[in-house]
Design a protein around this motif. Sequence first.
Motif, PDB file in Angstrom:
ATOM      1  N   LYS A   1       0.836  -1.206   0.000  1.00  0.00           N
ATOM      2  CA  LYS A   1       0.000   0.000   0.000  1.00  0.00           C
ATOM      3  C   LYS A   1       0.867   1.252   0.000  1.00  0.00           C
ATOM      4  CE  LYS A   1      -4.193  -1.620   2.355  1.00  0.00           C
ATOM      5  NZ  LYS A   1      -5.048  -1.449   3.564  1.00  0.00           N
ATOM      6  N   LYS A   2       1.864   1.248   0.877  1.00  0.00           N
ATOM      7  CA  LYS A   2       2.757   2.401   0.997  1.00  0.00           C
ATOM      8  C   LYS A   2       3.521   2.629  -0.300  1.00  0.00           C
ATOM      9  CE  LYS A   2       6.508   4.158   3.921  1.00  0.00           C
ATOM     10  NZ  LYS A   2       7.379   3.861   5.088  1.00  0.00           N
ATOM     11  N   ARG A   3       3.964   1.535  -0.932  1.00  0.00           N
ATOM     12  CA  ARG A   3       4.770   1.666  -2.141  1.00  0.00           C
ATOM     13  C   ARG A   3       3.947   2.200  -3.311  1.00  0.00           C
ATOM     14  NH1 ARG A   3       7.819  -2.834  -5.773  1.00  0.00           N
ATOM     15  NH2 ARG A   3       8.881  -1.344  -7.127  1.00  0.00           N
ATOM     16  N   VAL A   4       2.736   1.692  -3.466  1.00  0.00           N
ATOM     17  CA  VAL A   4       1.886   2.165  -4.571  1.00  0.00           C
ATOM     18  C   VAL A   4       1.601   3.658  -4.426  1.00  0.00           C
ATOM     19  CG1 VAL A   4      -0.410   1.999  -5.610  1.00  0.00           C
ATOM     20  CG2 VAL A   4       0.839  -0.080  -5.037  1.00  0.00           C
ATOM     21  N   ARG A   5       1.301   4.090  -3.219  1.00  0.00           N
ATOM     22  CA  ARG A   5       1.039   5.518  -2.988  1.00  0.00           C
ATOM     23  C   ARG A   5       2.276   6.357  -3.259  1.00  0.00           C
ATOM     24  NH1 ARG A   5      -2.214   3.996   2.448  1.00  0.00           N
ATOM     25  NH2 ARG A   5      -4.284   3.714   1.515  1.00  0.00           N
ATOM     26  N   TYR A   6       3.417   5.824  -2.890  1.00  0.00           N
ATOM     27  CA  TYR A   6       4.671   6.546  -3.115  1.00  0.00           C
ATOM     28  C   TYR A   6       4.955   6.697  -4.614  1.00  0.00           C
ATOM     29  CZ  TYR A   6       9.719   7.318  -3.423  1.00  0.00           C
ATOM     30  OH  TYR A   6      10.955   7.804  -3.744  1.00  0.00           O
ATOM     31  N   LEU A   7       4.790   5.596  -5.344  1.00  0.00           N
ATOM     32  CA  LEU A   7       5.051   5.631  -6.783  1.00  0.00           C
ATOM     33  C   LEU A   7       4.117   6.592  -7.502  1.00  0.00           C
ATOM     34  CD1 LEU A   7       5.575   1.817  -7.509  1.00  0.00           C
ATOM     35  CD2 LEU A   7       7.334   3.587  -7.500  1.00  0.00           C
ATOM     36  N   SER A   8       2.915   6.764  -6.975  1.00  0.00           N
ATOM     37  CA  SER A   8       1.922   7.628  -7.613  1.00  0.00           C
ATOM     38  C   SER A   8       2.238   9.108  -7.441  1.00  0.00           C
ATOM     39  CB  SER A   8       0.528   7.339  -7.050  1.00  0.00           C
ATOM     40  OG  SER A   8       0.177   5.984  -7.239  1.00  0.00           O
ATOM     41  N   LYS A   9       3.162   9.403  -6.530  1.00  0.00           N
ATOM     42  CA  LYS A   9       3.452  10.807  -6.229  1.00  0.00           C
ATOM     43  C   LYS A   9       4.721  11.319  -6.891  1.00  0.00           C
ATOM     44  CE  LYS A   9       1.102  10.721  -1.756  1.00  0.00           C
ATOM     45  NZ  LYS A   9       1.258  10.820  -0.281  1.00  0.00           N
ATOM     46  N   ILE A  10       5.562  10.415  -7.425  1.00  0.00           N
ATOM     47  CA  ILE A  10       6.797  10.847  -8.069  1.00  0.00           C
ATOM     48  C   ILE A  10       6.725  10.568  -9.569  1.00  0.00           C
ATOM     49  CG2 ILE A  10       8.220  10.595  -6.013  1.00  0.00           C
ATOM     50  CD1 ILE A  10       9.040   7.879  -6.928  1.00  0.00           C
ATOM     51  N   SER A  11       7.616  11.197 -10.320  1.00  0.00           N
ATOM     52  CA  SER A  11       7.448  11.128 -11.776  1.00  0.00           C
ATOM     53  C   SER A  11       8.722  10.772 -12.530  1.00  0.00           C
ATOM     54  CB  SER A  11       6.924  12.477 -12.292  1.00  0.00           C
ATOM     55  OG  SER A  11       7.814  13.524 -11.925  1.00  0.00           O
ATOM     56  N   ASP A  12       9.687  10.128 -11.869  1.00  0.00           N
ATOM     57  CA  ASP A  12      10.864   9.715 -12.621  1.00  0.00           C
ATOM     58  C   ASP A  12      10.528   8.479 -13.451  1.00  0.00           C
ATOM     59  OD1 ASP A  12      11.969   7.148 -11.081  1.00  0.00           O
ATOM     60  OD2 ASP A  12      11.289   8.608  -9.591  1.00  0.00           O
ATOM     61  N   GLU A  13      11.340   8.221 -14.449  1.00  0.00           N
ATOM     62  CA  GLU A  13      11.066   7.163 -15.414  1.00  0.00           C
ATOM     63  C   GLU A  13      10.925   5.792 -14.757  1.00  0.00           C
ATOM     64  OE1 GLU A  13      13.108   5.203 -19.431  1.00  0.00           O
ATOM     65  OE2 GLU A  13      13.824   7.132 -18.629  1.00  0.00           O
ATOM     66  N   SER A  14      11.807   5.477 -13.812  1.00  0.00           N
ATOM     67  CA  SER A  14      11.776   4.177 -13.153  1.00  0.00           C
ATOM     68  C   SER A  14      10.485   3.983 -12.366  1.00  0.00           C
ATOM     69  CB  SER A  14      12.983   4.048 -12.217  1.00  0.00           C
ATOM     70  OG  SER A  14      12.921   2.842 -11.481  1.00  0.00           O
ATOM     71  N   SER A  15      10.050   5.013 -11.657  1.00  0.00           N
ATOM     72  CA  SER A  15       8.823   4.910 -10.856  1.00  0.00           C
ATOM     73  C   SER A  15       7.597   4.752 -11.741  1.00  0.00           C
ATOM     74  CB  SER A  15       8.670   6.148  -9.968  1.00  0.00           C
ATOM     75  OG  SER A  15       9.759   6.267  -9.083  1.00  0.00           O
ATOM     76  N   LEU A  16       7.560   5.486 -12.855  1.00  0.00           N
ATOM     77  CA  LEU A  16       6.436   5.379 -13.784  1.00  0.00           C
ATOM     78  C   LEU A  16       6.351   3.975 -14.372  1.00  0.00           C
ATOM     79  CD1 LEU A  16       6.628   8.770 -15.701  1.00  0.00           C
ATOM     80  CD2 LEU A  16       4.861   8.050 -14.098  1.00  0.00           C
TER      81      LEU A  16
END
Length: 599
Positions: free
Chosen positions: A411-426
Amino acid sequence: MPQPFDTTSPPFNRLTPKEVKQLVSSLDVSYFRRGDSVIEQDAETTHLYIVLKGRVEELDSETKEVFAQYIKDDIFDAHAVLSGTAKHRYKALEDTLCYVLPKSVFLSLYENNPSFADYFTASFSQRKKLLEHAQKQKNLAEFILTQIDETNIQPILTLPHETSIHEATLILKKQQQDCALVSLEGKPNGIGIITRTNLLHAIVESALPTAHPIGEVATSPVISVTLGDYLFNAMILMTRDRVKRVRVTHKDHTVGMLDMTQVLSLFSTHSHVLSLQINRASSIEELAQAANNQQQLVETLSNNGIHTQFVMELISAVNEKIIEKAFQLTIPAHRHGQCCLFVMGSEGRGEQILKTDQDNGLIVQDGVDWPSVHEDMQAFSNVLARLGYPACSGHVMVNNPKWVNTESEWKKRVRYLSKISDESSLMDLAILADSHAVAGNITLISVITSTLVDTLKGSMLTLNTFIRPSLAFSVPLTLFGGLKADKQGLDVKKGGIFPLVHGVRTLALEYGLPQTNTFERLTALVQSNAIDEDTANNLTEALKLFVKTRLRQQLDDNAARNLLDVSALPRTERDLLRHSLSEVKAFKERLAAHYQVRD
């Protein structure tokens, strides 16, 4: 004429022998030097043209905008013949020979042969379906797409809940049937099923008295299909849900039963036999033998012209069973209820036909103490590699601790990924958006899917960034509307499949849709009024064409590759591929406008 005119390819294969004779006797050949005008803009059009040799360009005389180029076997300009005047100018780019068919003859064929006319008036998706239907007449596809009707189902009894085991046994024997439906009391769906084997086990293994009511022995829920559905769909359900029988309904009423024996007697494929091999495997060696037969199944289905989407669904079901069985044989049994194994990427979408890299993750229940989880996951990854699923080059696998987390951590990771915009996270976010549970406690997958929906639904700022990879790759079409390929070939994944799939994925996240399969997402997007039905149909047909064309060349080359040899495609398939890529290009333009992405 320089060579005999080919009347075996669409749309000329739809003509009757008499019409073919009329066509061939009316054809002439015209020669155009480089730079000659074949048809002038706004001029009355007197002939239909079929390119025999050379290249013709379609352009606007005033703006000089180029719309398309036509090469060997391409047809132009039917629209002008039907409307009376040419909308654009047609110019020879090199010395060109064309077959020319007089307007009067073309109109006669068009008016008297609806199938021939459909080719010129149908939309892209309709045209592709018509071409596929014509091919099905020559192979097994039409047979396998037989619909469920009264001729291929069996009658089925429905017994009351309180019927005793003794009474039910006598009734089944008298009626010469081996199963019956049961009206259940206190169950939401109200229907169960018993077989003679169930009754025998109830008496011998459970030591129930023969007076015991069958409603308490019956199995539920009962898998159902509707009258008019495809037999092939029934086989997919039986394979996926491990049942030998399905109930057949019409307007929510039971009309009969269909069992696997009947289905297998109709099909030359052996998917259920493969499914049985997987289920009965008691060792990795036995499972590997079953997994090795999967390629042969794909080749059989493909060579017999089975509908691409059906092949994808069936192979997806088989893949799931192989991975689930590998999980059961590798991971300690007491851990199965404490975790959820899920697949991602094309496996998660149910759109992979040939085996691909491992893309999987693990959700562990909060509070579970599992000291050896990483060692166990490494062993599982090794087993999948033995079964023909190579390691993921990006390490998106359960042997990478990054992809093994507890419920709270996911849950924490999905929310984190949704807030940043670098290529790896996307990329990680896109991969997780296609998560599909295949083994263990599959209800745990909601930790990822629900969090994704809650976080991204309507979040246009995040989706504005999320959509960008879909727009990054150019569609492999020339400025003139022709197919664009380098020496290695046309990259159908980068230029067609990925932008289509990721674009649909992004829209699905915006609207909070739970589906992971692209075809199902398109249907749901239409129902949500996110896209119109014509667009969805054209994108559906485009994706199926990309997958089918790539698969055929992969099987021919015996290698998994995304580069298409365009020169090996017949005219009709080049035409469809060009139309498909044009649909993707238009879709990307709409996405860019919708998410306000500007270069």
